[in-house]
Structures are given as C-alpha cells and as structure tokens.
Design an enzyme around this catalytic site. Sequence first.
Site, mmCIF file in Angstrom:
data_model
loop_
_atom_site.group_PDB
_atom_site.id
_atom_site.type_symbol
_atom_site.label_atom_id
_atom_site.label_comp_id
_atom_site.label_asym_id
_atom_site.label_seq_id
_atom_site.Cartn_x
_atom_site.Cartn_y
_atom_site.Cartn_z
ATOM 1 C CD GLU A 39 -1.263 5.570 7.994
ATOM 2 O OE1 GLU A 39 -1.387 5.168 6.829
ATOM 3 O OE2 GLU A 39 -1.826 5.019 8.962
ATOM 4 N N GLY A 65 -4.971 2.527 13.841
ATOM 5 C CA GLY A 65 -4.076 1.376 13.905
ATOM 6 C C GLY A 65 -3.633 1.034 15.317
ATOM 7 C CG HIS A 98 -4.493 8.478 5.804
ATOM 8 N ND1 HIS A 98 -3.521 8.163 6.717
ATOM 9 C CD2 HIS A 98 -5.563 7.691 6.098
ATOM 10 C CE1 HIS A 98 -3.990 7.224 7.529
ATOM 11 N NE2 HIS A 98 -5.217 6.914 7.179
ATOM 12 C CD GLU A 136 -9.031 8.003 9.038
ATOM 13 O OE1 GLU A 136 -9.550 6.894 8.922
ATOM 14 O OE2 GLU A 136 -7.925 8.294 8.556
ATOM 15 C CE LYS A 193 -4.206 2.832 7.174
ATOM 16 N NZ LYS A 193 -3.918 3.157 8.568
ATOM 17 C CB SER A 231 -9.293 1.185 16.185
ATOM 18 O OG SER A 231 -7.889 1.410 16.247
ATOM 19 C CG ASN A 237 -6.379 3.704 3.682
ATOM 20 O OD1 ASN A 237 -5.662 3.352 2.738
ATOM 21 N ND2 ASN A 237 -5.967 4.555 4.613
HETATM 22 P P1 PGA Z 1 -7.317 1.615 11.096
HETATM 23 O O1 PGA Z 1 -6.928 2.763 10.028
HETATM 24 O O2 PGA Z 1 -8.740 1.224 10.785
HETATM 25 O O3 PGA Z 1 -6.339 0.516 10.836
HETATM 26 O O4 PGA Z 1 -7.193 2.228 12.446
HETATM 27 C C1 PGA Z 1 -7.839 3.751 9.648
HETATM 28 C C2 PGA Z 1 -7.200 4.663 8.627
HETATM 29 O O5 PGA Z 1 -5.994 4.899 8.699
HETATM 30 O O6 PGA Z 1 -7.878 5.180 7.705
#
Ligand code: PGA
Length: 252
Positions: free
Chosen positions: A96, A172, A94, A166, A11, A213, A9
């Site tokens: 976010e 993140g 997601h 997640e 982003k 992560s 992803n």
């Molecule tokens: P990350 O994000 O691997 O940077 O923690 C995962 C995600 O948001 O799908």
Amino acid sequence: MRQPFVAGNWKMFKTVEEARLLVIELAAGLANVPAVEKVLCPPFTALLAVHAMLVGTDLGVGAQNMHWEVSGAFTGEVSPSMLVELCKYVIIGHSERRSYFGETDETVNRKTRAALAHALTPIVCIGETLAEYEAGETAAVIKRQVRLGLAGLDLTSPVPLVIAYEPIWAIGTGRAATPADANAVIARFIRPALSSMYAAAVSQSVRVLYGGSVKASNAKEFFTQPDIDGALVGGASLKAPEFIPIVQAAVP
Ligand code: PGA
C-alpha cells in the site's frame, strides 16, 4: 530452526481507545502462547499507549513505516530514533505504501538500512501485482525487489531481518495464494536471491512470512509449509478471536 513469527498490521484502524481495548483482549489471549515471536503494529498515534501496555510481556510492538533520516525538515514523517523509544520492529515497503505513497525499491533499501542501524527489526514487504502475476513475471519482480531493496545490508547474527511475501492480489481480497505456491516463491526465488547476496547462513536464517488474506481457518496450512515462517496479518489482526488462533496455529 527459525522461530515462527506472526505480526498484525493494523493499517489505518484503531483510535488510541480502541487500540487499548484490543490490546487487553490480545494480551490475555496470547499470554500463554509459547515459542512464537508476536508483534502488533498499530498506527503511530497508538504506539505509545500500546508500548506502555506491553512492557514486560513477550508481545512486541512495531510501526508501519518510517523515514530513513534521524531528524530534519520532513513534515509528517517519523524517524528511526523516534521509533526505537516505542518499538522494536518496523514494517517497510508495504504494497500500500508502494502503490499509494510512491515507495520504491530504493526508498525501501534506505529505510531498511536505517532500521538496522537503529536496532529496529525491519519487516520488509515484497510481492507482485495481479498484472505481473498473470503475465508470469512473479520471479523477475521478486528477485528485483530482493536485489534492490535488500542490497548492502549490514546483517549480524542472528539475522535481524524479516521478509513478508505478500502477493498484492491476495491482500484484503479474501483470495489467498495457495500455501504451496507461496512456499514455492519463497523457496525458489526469495531465499536463492538472498543467498546470491549474503552468506548461505543468512538466507537460511531470515524469517520469511506469508501475507494476504491469512485468517484463523487457513493459517495452519501456510505455517506447515517448510519455507513459510509465519504471517503478516492485516484484516484478521483487528479482531482478537481471529488473531489469537492464527498465532496459536504458528506454535511448532
Ligand atoms: P490482509 O492484509 O491480511 O488484510 O490481506 C495483509 C497485509 O496487508 O499485510
């Protein structure tokens, strides 16, 4: 047997030119990784370029969001029929999008239905916040997200649905859930919630990914868990030397 699945992803990162450079590296590094379903999810603006570069390869392309309507006066939105020309997958719900853009279990459900109706494979994200986790509400949150977000789906066989678990506190932050804890959430809450709604064969064949992560150094520990079928990777998917070994770690 569920085929391992790893998606990157991206982003809101990568211009078209940057996306091209990354895809050149990834396509070379992933060309000989067998038996893993591999998907890149660039921003909308790079979908056309990435799609064109990956035609004829076994690297799939996904979008990061979409609207549920086919067309209409929805300024700034992108529809499923626009996406099917460019990709086979779409990330839905997601965290976010849920926390910054007002997505709810109801919009997740509409989008998931629309994706399936257009033969797009939805990668539906669920997960609890830090406050919910600390309050011991993980089970209730996860069950609600599955029950409402995945209600009434028209699921054919093989089941064209991927779920990404997640935990929001792990995204993140560099603070991944432990592989055993992530596996337990999937085995104890996600698959049972699915089997209360659909045939047992469905809950057993849906791929459930872990996200939060994931990096080259911890991927294998997640992939060796029995109920974790792959990963949705954020930050580490932006660098070929990190993402390629993650995909390699998913080879059974
Ligand atoms: P990350 O994000 O691997 O940077 O923690 C995962 C995600 O948001 O799908």
